[in-house]
Design a protein around this motif. Structure first.
Motif, PDB file in Angstrom:
ATOM      1  N   HIS A 173       1.062  -0.805   0.247  1.00 54.81           N
ATOM      2  CA  HIS A 173      -0.353   0.061  -0.466  1.00 54.81           C
ATOM      3  C   HIS A 173       0.523   1.508   0.012  1.00 54.81           C
TER       4      HIS A 173
ATOM      5  N   HIS B 112      -7.337  -7.878  -3.330  1.00 52.35           N
ATOM      6  CA  HIS B 112      -7.412  -7.027  -2.356  1.00 52.35           C
ATOM      7  C   HIS B 112      -8.858  -6.480  -2.166  1.00 52.35           C
ATOM      8  N   HIS B 113      -9.858  -6.583  -3.245  1.00 52.39           N
ATOM      9  CA  HIS B 113     -10.675  -6.360  -2.807  1.00 52.39           C
ATOM     10  C   HIS B 113     -12.213  -7.058  -1.905  1.00 52.39           C
TER      11      HIS B 113
ATOM     12  N   ARG C 232      -7.329   1.773  -1.615  1.00 50.74           N
ATOM     13  CA  ARG C 232      -7.154   0.606  -1.396  1.00 50.74           C
ATOM     14  C   ARG C 232      -6.799   0.470   0.286  1.00 50.74           C
TER      15      ARG C 232
END
Length: 303
Positions: A27, A281-282, A44
């Motif tokens: 990130h 990720h999501h 994110r």
């Protein structure tokens, strides 16, 4: 009382949280981040903070899970300059609806930026808020995030806004598409403050969802849209009487990779670390949130 689904949801959430924590360095923002240039990365970070904030709010993850969640929030807050990145963006775009929604999970967890608070207290009171041309589910999200942060958006009536959504019409369930389904899940999330206030959901809508959520989960499961299936599972945990399907959670457990990643869809996940992170990720964030809420609701832990 714990149910079989409780253990399955806990295992999924714990593995997904570990995946997020292990990969938090991905990130990392530039030394001088710009919201405009780094929007996807900042989004994110906000999603990770959201999942971590629910872990802290529900407090059912155990001491290790709570430590991982706090670490994730600390890291994300540091990357955002302790709020200065959000403040700078809102100064340039006073009517932006994304800043308060990214800020909300931090504020919920005790992270505050006084200049941003002062600016949001002003912008959320403007008449322009109720005139903004955004979909009803997003307007509902803005209103809930502002409430979480301690602000009352001027002219934004959550009840009235909820009454203009696709879901409020209790529409023909066979005409739902992906966009409508996604908006439907977020209408429920925002209306109930991500499952924290399930009693806010009108009884008629709760009955409608109790009937049709399992059908929709089966339909999207047939085509392997696992990100949406996880969102539907999370929606079930937000109902006044939670709908938590053991077969559905067992299916998600079978799909989850050993390292904790939940795949977005039926396509193979890339072996490239960066692409794998972007793909996973999501849905993995959703796995943390959905699993945490399911454990909390099935245990009936008072907040």
């Amino acid at each position: 009382m714990a149910l079989p689904v409780t253990s399955t949801a806990h295992q999924i959430a714990a593995k997904a949280l570990t995946w997020l924590h292990t990969r938090q360095e991905q990130h990392a923002l530039p030394t001088h981040p710009c919201f405009e240039h780094d929007r996807s990365k900042i989004k994110r970070l906000g999603e990770t903070a959201f999942a971590a904030s629910l872990v802290l709010r529900e407090a059912v993850a155990g001491s290790h899970g709570l430590r991982l969640a706090r670490d994730l929030l600390d890291y994300a807050w540091h990357q955002l300059g302790a709020g200065t990145v959000l403040h700078a963006h809102l100064l340039s775009h006073p009517l932006a609806d994304d800043v308060v929604q990214i800020y909300a999970p931090f504020a919920r967890s005790g992270y505050r930026h006084p200049p941003l608070d002062q600016l949001l207290a002003h912008t959320t009171s403007l008449r322009s808020v109720r005139a903004a041309d955004i979909p009803p589910d997003q307007r509902l999200g803005y209103a809930n995030a502002a409430e979480v942060c301690g602000f009352s958006p001027g002219g934004t009536d959550a009840e009235a806004t909820a009454g203009t959504t696709w879901l409020s019409a209790e529409p023909e369930p066979w005409l739902i598409d992906y966009q409508a389904a996604y908006a439907m899940t977020h209408t429920v999330f925002h209306h109930t403050d991500w499952g924290g206030l399930p009693s806010r959901l009108p009884a008629g809508i709760a009955q409608y969802l109790t009937r049709w959520l399992p059908v929709w989960a089966e339909v999207w499961g047939e085509i392997g849209s696992w990100d949406l299936v996880a969102e539907l599972a999370m929606t079930g945990s937000c109902l006044p009487t939670p709908l938590c399907s053991e077969p559905l959670w067992q299916r998600l457990a079978q799909l989850q990779h050993q390292d904790g990643l939940l795949p977005r869809n039926a396509q193979p996940v890339s072996d490239d670390p960066e692409e794998r992170f972007l793909q996973g990720h999501h849905p993995t964030v959703v796995a943390v949130a959905a699993g945490t809420l399911t454990v909390s609701r099935t245990l009936s832990v008072p907040r």
